[in-house]
Design a protein around this motif. Structure first.
Motif, PDB file in Angstrom:
ATOM      1  N   ALA A 176       4.272  -8.591  -0.218  1.00 54.09           N
ATOM      2  CA  ALA A 176       4.177  -6.789  -0.653  1.00 54.09           C
ATOM      3  C   ALA A 176       5.218  -6.373  -1.650  1.00 54.09           C
ATOM      4  O   ALA A 176       4.739  -5.359  -2.361  1.00 54.09           O
ATOM      5  CB  ALA A 176       5.137  -6.274   0.547  1.00 54.09           C
ATOM      6  N   ALA A 177       6.147  -7.008  -1.725  1.00 56.94           N
ATOM      7  CA  ALA A 177       6.825  -6.827  -3.344  1.00 56.94           C
ATOM      8  C   ALA A 177       6.712  -7.113  -4.213  1.00 56.94           C
ATOM      9  O   ALA A 177       7.130  -6.594  -5.493  1.00 56.94           O
ATOM     10  CB  ALA A 177       7.981  -7.073  -3.176  1.00 56.94           C
ATOM     11  N   LEU A 178       5.473  -8.556  -4.670  1.00 55.08           N
ATOM     12  CA  LEU A 178       4.741  -8.659  -5.826  1.00 55.08           C
ATOM     13  C   LEU A 178       3.480  -8.095  -5.674  1.00 55.08           C
ATOM     14  O   LEU A 178       3.348  -7.552  -7.395  1.00 55.08           O
ATOM     15  CB  LEU A 178       4.781 -10.315  -5.570  1.00 55.08           C
ATOM     16  CG  LEU A 178       6.002 -11.508  -5.431  1.00 55.08           C
ATOM     17  CD1 LEU A 178       6.041 -12.337  -5.267  1.00 55.08           C
ATOM     18  CD2 LEU A 178       7.094 -11.000  -7.062  1.00 55.08           C
ATOM     19  N   ASP A 221       2.308  -1.908  -6.406  1.00 58.09           N
ATOM     20  CA  ASP A 221       2.704  -1.049  -7.389  1.00 58.09           C
ATOM     21  C   ASP A 221       3.680  -0.332  -7.819  1.00 58.09           C
ATOM     22  O   ASP A 221       4.619   0.319  -7.142  1.00 58.09           O
ATOM     23  CB  ASP A 221       0.914   0.191  -7.424  1.00 58.09           C
ATOM     24  CG  ASP A 221      -0.073  -0.279  -7.618  1.00 58.09           C
ATOM     25  OD1 ASP A 221      -0.176  -2.633  -8.433  1.00 58.09           O
ATOM     26  OD2 ASP A 221      -1.028   0.364  -7.637  1.00 58.09           O
ATOM     27  N   HIS A 222       4.391  -0.471  -9.128  1.00 57.28           N
ATOM     28  CA  HIS A 222       5.502  -0.309  -9.588  1.00 57.28           C
ATOM     29  C   HIS A 222       4.953   1.193 -10.493  1.00 57.28           C
ATOM     30  O   HIS A 222       5.221   0.449 -11.519  1.00 57.28           O
ATOM     31  CB  HIS A 222       6.742  -1.379 -10.355  1.00 57.28           C
ATOM     32  CG  HIS A 222       6.746  -2.462  -8.570  1.00 57.28           C
ATOM     33  ND1 HIS A 222       7.768  -2.195  -8.118  1.00 57.28           N
ATOM     34  CD2 HIS A 222       6.148  -3.643  -8.989  1.00 57.28           C
ATOM     35  CE1 HIS A 222       7.990  -3.793  -7.290  1.00 57.28           C
ATOM     36  NE2 HIS A 222       7.114  -4.376  -7.451  1.00 57.28           N
TER      37      HIS A 222
END
Length: 159
Positions: free
Chosen positions: A139-141, A144-145
């Protein structure tokens, strides 16, 4: 003949070369431990050539089987989890991609007698499987950031 290589410190090879090399004759491989560097494996040229011949034959057989019949890729996909249990964490399309890339890379590496690219491929795919095995990491990788953290400084400028 032992499955495990004989072992010695590199200094033993230098200081007691006849006795140390006698261990090579018994086991066909001698693991040399070094204090200031990576350990080395010493073998005879004939044994190294035999090993390369075996790897090359196995690679060519695998590649031929994978290309031969339409069902052979399915067979390869069926046996991959036995050879590499971590493929169970990969999405189905990635398992297929891994199989194709593995066969192609093995053939290319065999053509130049250098298996480093195959080892790197296996490590990379295993790390990909590790990411898929951890829902929080996945999920972290894959999230969308939206944040822009600005320009990345040149690492060479800090040196």
């Amino acid at each position: 003949m032992s499955a495990e290589p004989a072992s010695a410190n590199f200094s033993e090879l230098v200081n007691k070369n006849k006795q140390t090399l006698a261990r090579l004759k018994e086991s066909h491989r001698l693991l040399l431990h070094r204090r200031d560097g990576e350990d080395l494996v010493l073998t005879t040229a004939a044994r190294a050539e035999q090993d390369q011949t075996v790897v090359s034959a196995a690679t060519r057989m695998l590649a031929a089987i994978a290309r031969r019949e339409p069902g052979s890729m399915e067979l390869l996909l069926d046996v991959l989890p036995e050879a590499f249990p971590w493929v169970r964490f990969l999405p189905e399309q990635d398992v297929h991609g891994f199989a194709v890339e593995l066969v192609d890379t093995m053939r290319a590496a065999d053509s130049v007698s250098n298996s480093a690219s195959v080892a790197q491929l296996l490590i990379a795919w295993q790390h990909t499987a590790e990411v898929y095995s951890d829902p929080d990491l996945l999920a972290a990788l894959t999230r969308d950031h939206d944040a822009d953290y600005g320009p990345v400084p040149n690492p060479a400028a800090d040196a």
